[in-house]
Write a protein that holds these residues in place. Structure first.
Motif, short mmCIF file in Angstrom:
data_model
loop_
_atom_site.label_atom_id
_atom_site.label_comp_id
_atom_site.label_asym_id
_atom_site.label_seq_id
_atom_site.Cartn_x
_atom_site.Cartn_y
_atom_site.Cartn_z
N ASP A 159 1.18 -1.10 0.41
CA ASP A 159 -0.07 -0.22 -0.32
C ASP A 159 0.89 1.39 0.12
O ASP A 159 0.35 2.36 0.96
N VAL A 160 1.98 1.43 -0.64
CA VAL A 160 2.11 2.45 -1.10
C VAL A 160 2.22 3.10 -2.49
O VAL A 160 1.75 2.05 -3.08
N ASN A 161 2.06 4.47 -2.11
CA ASN A 161 1.31 5.38 -2.73
C ASN A 161 2.56 5.95 -3.73
O ASN A 161 2.63 6.40 -5.23
N CYS A 162 3.76 6.64 -3.34
CA CYS A 162 4.58 7.24 -3.51
C CYS A 162 6.18 6.73 -3.80
O CYS A 162 6.13 6.25 -2.23
N ILE A 163 6.76 5.95 -4.60
CA ILE A 163 8.33 5.41 -4.46
C ILE A 163 9.06 6.46 -4.96
O ILE A 163 9.44 7.37 -5.90
N ALA A 164 10.50 6.57 -4.16
CA ALA A 164 12.00 7.20 -3.86
C ALA A 164 12.33 7.04 -5.42
O ALA A 164 12.68 8.15 -5.60
N GLY A 165 12.49 5.99 -4.85
CA GLY A 165 13.03 5.58 -7.28
C GLY A 165 13.94 4.60 -6.56
O GLY A 165 14.83 3.73 -5.81
N PRO A 166 14.16 3.54 -7.84
CA PRO A 166 14.35 2.05 -7.76
C PRO A 166 15.98 2.06 -6.99
O PRO A 166 16.02 1.34 -6.37
N ASN A 167 16.73 2.41 -7.17
CA ASN A 167 17.71 3.18 -6.71
C ASN A 167 18.16 3.09 -4.85
O ASN A 167 18.83 2.40 -3.97
N VAL A 168 17.52 3.51 -4.49
CA VAL A 168 17.34 4.07 -2.64
C VAL A 168 16.74 3.43 -2.38
O VAL A 168 16.75 2.18 -1.02
N ILE A 169 15.94 2.75 -3.34
CA ILE A 169 14.60 0.94 -2.82
C ILE A 169 15.77 0.13 -2.87
O ILE A 169 15.86 -0.98 -1.89
N ARG A 170 16.37 -0.26 -3.73
CA ARG A 170 17.66 -0.88 -3.72
C ARG A 170 18.50 -1.21 -3.20
O ARG A 170 19.08 -2.01 -2.24
#
Length: 99
Positions: A41-52
């Motif tokens: 239930d996440v609406n906004c994702i910071a960025g794929p590299n931050v998540i990785r």
């Protein structure tokens, strides 16, 4: 056994060995990150590299503690209990495992 040198290998094998040693965390594709985020239930994702990066840090801590748990028990195999104890250490209990 340490890593072997690529002197006796052909070009195809040397290239394959180089690919294997790359950081495996970049194999997690952007759509997979997006699907996992939507399940949480996440609406906004910071960025794929931050998540990785955060995923790499979290998994590194869990794996390091799991290895420590198995070594303190004088075993060479990491069991489910080792991983569950490592998760519990960080306050992330996993339910549904009957071990």
């Amino acid at each position: 056994m340490g890593p072997r040198s690529t002197t006796g290998l052909g070009m195809k094998e040397a290239r394959l060995r180089r690919i294997i040693f790359q950081d495996i965390i970049h194999g997690i594709a952007n759509p997979a990150i997006r699907r996992s985020s939507r399940c949480g239930d996440v609406n906004c994702i910071a960025g794929p590299n931050v998540i990785r990066k955060s995923l790499h840090d979290f998994l590194s801590k869990i794996i390091r503690d799991s290895i420590h748990n198995s070594e303190s028990s004088e075993r060479n195999t990491i069991t489910i209990q080792d991983v569950l104890y490592a998760l519990k250490k960080y306050g992330r209990s996993l339910y549904g495992c009957d071990y």
